[in-house]
Design a protein around this motif. Structure first.
Motif, mmCIF file in Angstrom:
data_model
loop_
_atom_site.group_PDB
_atom_site.id
_atom_site.type_symbol
_atom_site.label_atom_id
_atom_site.label_comp_id
_atom_site.label_asym_id
_atom_site.label_seq_id
_atom_site.Cartn_x
_atom_site.Cartn_y
_atom_site.Cartn_z
ATOM 1 N N LEU A 1 0.742 -1.227 0.108
ATOM 2 C CA LEU A 1 0.063 -0.078 0.093
ATOM 3 C C LEU A 1 0.657 1.286 -0.039
ATOM 4 C CD1 LEU A 1 -2.831 0.080 -0.168
ATOM 5 C CD2 LEU A 1 -3.185 0.734 2.382
ATOM 6 N N GLY A 2 1.839 1.352 0.897
ATOM 7 C CA GLY A 2 2.671 2.237 0.945
ATOM 8 C C GLY A 2 3.353 2.751 -0.422
ATOM 9 N N ASN A 3 3.947 1.654 -0.834
ATOM 10 C CA ASN A 3 4.893 1.544 -2.351
ATOM 11 C C ASN A 3 3.745 2.239 -3.029
ATOM 12 O OD1 ASN A 3 6.380 1.199 -4.080
ATOM 13 N ND2 ASN A 3 6.397 -1.054 -4.098
ATOM 14 N N PHE A 4 2.430 1.820 -3.088
ATOM 15 C CA PHE A 4 1.496 2.008 -4.341
ATOM 16 C C PHE A 4 1.323 3.587 -4.392
ATOM 17 C CE2 PHE A 4 -2.949 3.353 -4.510
ATOM 18 C CZ PHE A 4 -3.028 3.109 -6.222
ATOM 19 N N ILE A 5 1.113 4.144 -3.028
ATOM 20 C CA ILE A 5 0.653 5.464 -2.623
ATOM 21 C C ILE A 5 1.810 6.399 -3.242
ATOM 22 C CG2 ILE A 5 0.061 7.325 -1.015
ATOM 23 C CD1 ILE A 5 -1.516 5.198 0.332
ATOM 24 N N ARG A 6 3.227 5.946 -2.647
ATOM 25 C CA ARG A 6 4.215 6.830 -3.003
ATOM 26 C C ARG A 6 4.448 6.861 -4.603
ATOM 27 N NH1 ARG A 6 7.865 4.140 -0.382
ATOM 28 N NH2 ARG A 6 8.101 2.779 -1.765
ATOM 29 N N SER A 7 4.383 5.575 -5.285
ATOM 30 C CA SER A 7 4.651 5.403 -6.845
ATOM 31 C C SER A 7 3.691 6.135 -7.476
ATOM 32 C CB SER A 7 4.706 4.075 -7.290
ATOM 33 O OG SER A 7 5.725 3.616 -6.446
ATOM 34 N N SER A 8 2.204 6.427 -6.971
ATOM 35 C CA SER A 8 1.147 7.039 -7.486
ATOM 36 C C SER A 8 1.658 8.617 -7.600
ATOM 37 C CB SER A 8 0.000 6.918 -6.834
ATOM 38 O OG SER A 8 -0.398 5.487 -7.212
ATOM 39 N N LEU A 9 1.994 9.007 -6.349
ATOM 40 C CA LEU A 9 2.295 10.512 -6.245
ATOM 41 C C LEU A 9 3.522 10.940 -6.997
ATOM 42 C CD1 LEU A 9 1.778 10.967 -2.403
ATOM 43 C CD2 LEU A 9 0.625 11.777 -4.065
ATOM 44 N N ILE A 10 4.385 10.087 -7.219
ATOM 45 C CA ILE A 10 5.510 10.374 -8.032
ATOM 46 C C ILE A 10 5.061 10.507 -9.329
ATOM 47 C CG2 ILE A 10 8.011 9.486 -8.743
ATOM 48 C CD1 ILE A 10 8.375 8.390 -6.212
ATOM 49 N N GLY A 11 4.373 9.341 -9.861
ATOM 50 C CA GLY A 11 4.126 9.322 -11.215
ATOM 51 C C GLY A 11 3.265 10.528 -11.594
ATOM 52 N N THR A 12 1.929 10.898 -10.780
ATOM 53 C CA THR A 12 1.353 11.803 -11.282
ATOM 54 C C THR A 12 2.105 13.262 -11.227
ATOM 55 O OG1 THR A 12 -0.492 10.643 -10.019
ATOM 56 C CG2 THR A 12 -0.998 12.737 -10.876
ATOM 57 N N GLY A 13 3.028 13.417 -10.187
ATOM 58 C CA GLY A 13 3.765 14.662 -10.108
ATOM 59 C C GLY A 13 4.739 14.810 -11.093
ATOM 60 N N ILE A 14 5.337 13.695 -11.593
ATOM 61 C CA ILE A 14 6.281 13.982 -12.882
ATOM 62 C C ILE A 14 5.237 13.930 -14.218
ATOM 63 C CG2 ILE A 14 7.722 12.481 -14.321
ATOM 64 C CD1 ILE A 14 9.162 13.239 -12.062
ATOM 65 N N GLY A 15 4.094 13.445 -14.304
ATOM 66 C CA GLY A 15 3.121 13.526 -15.077
ATOM 67 C C GLY A 15 2.862 15.201 -15.429
ATOM 68 N N ILE A 16 2.686 15.665 -14.243
ATOM 69 C CA ILE A 16 2.087 17.115 -14.448
ATOM 70 C C ILE A 16 3.195 18.024 -14.959
ATOM 71 C CG2 ILE A 16 1.423 19.144 -12.942
ATOM 72 C CD1 ILE A 16 -0.144 17.286 -11.204
ATOM 73 N N LEU A 17 4.500 17.660 -14.544
ATOM 74 C CA LEU A 17 5.566 18.582 -15.042
ATOM 75 C C LEU A 17 5.681 18.548 -16.461
ATOM 76 C CD1 LEU A 17 8.354 17.791 -12.488
ATOM 77 C CD2 LEU A 17 7.203 19.947 -12.638
ATOM 78 N N PRO A 18 5.810 19.691 -17.245
ATOM 79 C CA PRO A 18 5.722 19.617 -18.570
ATOM 80 C C PRO A 18 6.874 18.959 -19.298
ATOM 81 C CG PRO A 18 5.678 21.926 -17.695
ATOM 82 C CD PRO A 18 5.805 20.872 -16.473
ATOM 83 N N GLY A 19 6.549 18.100 -20.066
ATOM 84 C CA GLY A 19 7.756 17.690 -21.042
ATOM 85 C C GLY A 19 8.265 16.171 -20.688
ATOM 86 N N ILE A 20 7.968 15.804 -19.597
ATOM 87 C CA ILE A 20 8.426 14.501 -19.033
ATOM 88 C C ILE A 20 7.186 13.615 -18.457
ATOM 89 C CG2 ILE A 20 10.872 14.774 -18.560
ATOM 90 C CD1 ILE A 20 10.147 15.568 -15.723
ATOM 91 N N GLY A 21 7.320 12.374 -18.580
ATOM 92 C CA GLY A 21 5.943 11.562 -18.511
ATOM 93 C C GLY A 21 6.546 10.331 -17.902
ATOM 94 N N GLY A 22 5.911 9.112 -18.420
ATOM 95 C CA GLY A 22 6.153 7.818 -17.690
ATOM 96 C C GLY A 22 7.508 7.422 -17.862
ATOM 97 N N GLY A 23 8.310 7.774 -19.026
ATOM 98 C CA GLY A 23 9.716 7.317 -19.120
ATOM 99 C C GLY A 23 10.386 7.624 -18.150
ATOM 100 N N THR A 24 10.273 8.785 -17.412
ATOM 101 C CA THR A 24 10.925 9.276 -16.276
ATOM 102 C C THR A 24 10.661 8.645 -15.014
ATOM 103 O OG1 THR A 24 11.401 11.140 -17.705
ATOM 104 C CG2 THR A 24 12.165 11.164 -15.293
ATOM 105 N N SER A 25 9.124 8.779 -14.821
ATOM 106 C CA SER A 25 8.754 8.473 -13.693
ATOM 107 C C SER A 25 8.631 6.923 -13.106
ATOM 108 C CB SER A 25 7.127 8.720 -13.612
ATOM 109 O OG SER A 25 6.276 7.916 -14.145
ATOM 110 N N ASN A 26 8.712 6.060 -13.815
ATOM 111 C CA ASN A 26 9.110 4.746 -13.603
ATOM 112 C C ASN A 26 10.230 4.363 -12.923
ATOM 113 O OD1 ASN A 26 10.644 2.809 -15.644
ATOM 114 N ND2 ASN A 26 9.812 4.577 -16.900
ATOM 115 N N ILE A 27 11.475 5.125 -13.353
ATOM 116 C CA ILE A 27 12.761 4.666 -12.910
ATOM 117 C C ILE A 27 12.832 5.550 -11.673
ATOM 118 C CG2 ILE A 27 15.161 5.296 -13.253
ATOM 119 C CD1 ILE A 27 14.431 5.204 -16.328
ATOM 120 N N LEU A 28 12.409 6.756 -11.633
ATOM 121 C CA LEU A 28 12.431 7.498 -10.306
ATOM 122 C C LEU A 28 11.701 6.817 -9.191
ATOM 123 C CD1 LEU A 28 12.249 11.219 -11.081
ATOM 124 C CD2 LEU A 28 14.102 9.864 -10.496
#
Lengths: 495, 164
Positions: A251-278
């Motif tokens: 659960l913790g892992n899921f929430i953290r990863s969701s937040l990172i993924g959504t946050g990176i997505g909102i930032l312009p220009g970078i998306g899933g390609g960056t967020s999965n690694i981070l």
């Protein structure tokens, strides 16, 4: 808001949009699963099909492709250790070791399930953030839009792989390419050298198809890698491969990863390609047993697959609220909306609310369709992995040409595909990242138009661009991000 | 056959510097049409200046930089000279094929050009012994299917050429 959702769902839950979503998700998963083909390419190739459709139908297809394209990558990442798209790079770290241990089915099941959850999380964020953000953005004038465009440009250039200098140069080349054709404000034809076809400038679609698809086929012509049948791991999915206890543990892992993924997505220009690694790195750092990462544990797959799908909803936030694409796929969606005379931005919520909520409904439906198709159709998608690349890529080239030609019924656009393909191939060889080129191409005109409009409002005074709080803040962050990445690079070069 | 990335970056820097001069010169012909602080030549010229500055930094980096700084970004490691030249030829042939495909698309028409392009492209990219009969069948059927799919189902216009 609820009644708008009702309007959205009544539009999507009809036969035609549903068929298009199924089609989109299916084709998307295929593009996602086959290494070298990406969600961006799938959307670019299918964009011409939407020209004749109702906007909601067209968006249903494109949204399906987007979700399918990001989710399909896990199949090849887990089964053949080659990420199907850059969004699934970190999935290979633990997904393939799991497959080697005979847990391929478990990895696939968890990957699919958490892709769904990550997507759902980010859509909720989108639904709650985008409308109020659009309200704020309504108050933005040219200076704010100019600064946000500049901020987005510097961010992508400095965050892209390789050297910051080359990233910035790529961005500038993209801006220069966008300058070709009729200038904003006074409509002076720039850099057309007397060619009438160039008056309208280069189209976004040929640019994207050229940069990403042609570059890919030229790279394939060069490589010697081929997928061998015996390399595909054995798999059998039963349930989603994890217990209720494991779900609570993640659960913790899921929430953290969701937040990172959504946050990176909102930032312009970078998306899933960056967020999965981070998000993989974050999961490893925060874990009680970091040494087990890379040996085939569930945590790694959950982190990567949650984050890449969570970036989808994130990337749509700036697109729908401000008209600024969050990644290359949303750049295509921007093109898709504009073809129907809809300009994404804060006004879209008031002028075409039904389409915005149609898109929202399509996201939810496509997410469910993705789980169904990937779960029950896995054998079919795996079989497609065996299609030899030397057969598949030429057929894709033909689709590229058809799409570019269909844009304006002229070979000129097919030639621009070729031009951008050559630029893309050369840039890849020279170590220049490609994403800044396309972002420069899209954001350049936004920045220029708003700069010139803003200067007209201020009687030629540059100062308000800096003194207005929102505009000034974005310009300062833009400068800081360049300085930061230059310093980081110097350190890396020395150390 | 290892590519020296520093030397390459030096040439690239010089190339982009010349390119930015070219952009600057070409932008001089842009006229000032409206009464405003900046005209349509402002952004291209500014971009040209920034590109020139970045190119100079790239040149300086490649001359004075730490020798290993950019070596890691080199993705292609060539093993054998022979397979490298083979690969190069595949790229060149692919490039030529697409060029001819676009040139002939309108005069000859979609169906024939596409079938021919696909056939030769399959051949060029094939790694093992080419199965020419199979390639021919796939090429012709793909061309026909795509043509009818787009013209009849998605109502897009494609050049009919000599068959039209």
């Amino acid at each position: 808001m609820l009644e708008m959702f009702y309007v959205g769902f009544t539009q999507i839950l009809a036969l035609k949009p549903l068929i298009l979503i199924f089609l989109g998700v299916g084709v998307g998963i295929i593009f996602g699963a086959i290494p070298g083909l990406t969600a961006t390419m799938a959307v670019a190739l299918c964009l011409p099909l939407t020209f004749g459709m109702h906007p909601v139908d067209g968006m249903a297809l494109l949204i399906g492709l987007y979700i399918g394209g990001v989710s399909g990558g896990l199949i090849s990442a887990i089964l053949i250790k080659i990420p199907g798209t850059p969004s699934s790079i970190a999935t290979t770290f633990d997904g393939y070791p799991m497959a080697e241990k005979g847990e391929a089915g478990r990895a696939l099941g968890a990957g699919i399930f958490y892709s769904f959850l990550g997507g759902t999380f980010s859509f909720l964020v989108l639904f709650f953030i985008a409308p109020p953000l659009a309200d704020i953005a309504l108050k933005f004038g040219p200076p704010e839009y100019f600064s946000i465009a500049i901020f987005s440009l510097t961010l992508i250039a400095s965050l892209s792989t390789g050297s910051t200098i080359k990233g910035l140069m790529s961005g500038i080349v993209g801006i220069l390419l966008s300058c070709v054709g009729t200038a904003p404000i006074d409509a002076f034809p720039r850099f057309t050298f007397g060619f009438r076809e160039l008056d309208g400038g280069f189209n976004l679609l040929p640019a994207l198809v050229g940069l990403f698809a042609i570059t890919e086929i030229l790279k394939t012509a060069e490589s010697d890698i081929e997928i061998k049948l015996e390399n595909i791991a054995n798999y059998k999915i039963k349930g989603f491969g994890f217990s209720a206890k494991e779900f609570v543990e993640q659960l913790g892992n899921f929430i953290r990863s969701s937040l990172i993924g959504t946050g990176i997505g909102i930032l312009p220009g970078i998306g899933g390609g960056t967020s999965n690694i981070l998000s993989y790195i974050a999961a490893k750092k925060m874990s009680k047993h970091p040494e087990k990462f890379g040996t085939g544990i569930l945590d790694g797959v959950v982190a990567s697959e949650t984050a890449n799908n969570a970036s989808i909803g994130g990337a749509l936030v700036p697109l729908l609220a401000m008209g600024i694409p969050g990644d290359t796929v949303t750049a295509m969606l921007l093109g898709g909306l504009m073809i129907h005379g809809l300009s994404p931005g804060p006004l879209l919520f008031t002028t075409s609310g039904n389409i915005v909520y149609g898109i929202f409904a399509a996201l939810i439906v496509a997410n469910f369709v993705m789980v169904l198709m990937e779960y029950f159709g896995i054998r079919f998608f795996v079989r497609l992995l065996k299609i030899p690349k030397h057969i598949m890529l030429p057929i894709i080239i033909v689709f590229c040409v058809v799409g570019a030609y269909g844009l304006n019924n002229r070979v000129f656009d097919a030639w621009s595909v070729m031009l951008f393909g050559v630029i893309g191939y050369a840039f890849e060889k020279w170590g220049f990242p490609l994403a800044p080129v396309i972002l420069g191409f899209i954001l350049g005109p936004i920045a220029e138009t708003n700069l010139r409009r803003g200067l007209m409002m201020t009687q030629g005074n540059f100062l308000p661009f800096l003194t207005k709080p929102v505009s000034g803040a974005f310009l300062v962050i833009a400068l800081a991000s360049v300085i930061y990445s230059v310093i980081k690079e110097r350190k890396r070069a020395k150390g | 056959m290892r590519v020296d990335t520093r030397k390459r970056d030096l040439y690239l820097g010089i190339g982009f510097l010349l390119f930015s001069f070219g952009v600057w010169i070409a932008s001089l012909s842009i006229k000032h049409l409206v009464v405003a602080r900046i005209s349509s030549s402002f952004v291209p010229q500014l971009a040209a200046i920034i590109l020139a500055v970045l190119s100079i930094i790239l040149i300086l980096q490649s001359v004075f930089g730490a020798p290993k700084s950019s070596a890691e970004t080199e993705p292609i490691a060539d093993q054998e000279g022979q397979s490298a030249s083979k690969r190069k030829r595949r790229v060149q042939l692919t490039f030529l094929l697409i060029l001819f495909y676009l040139l002939l698309l309108e005069p000859v028409g979609f169906l024939i050009t596409t079938a021919l392009y696909l056939f030769f492209q399959f051949w060029v990219l094939s790694r093992r012994k080419p199965n020419l009969a199979l390639y021919g069948i796939i090429a012709v059927s793909t061309s026909v299917i795509i043509y009818y799919l787009f013209v009849k189902v998605f109502i897009l216009f494609l050049p009919a050429g000599i068959l039209g």
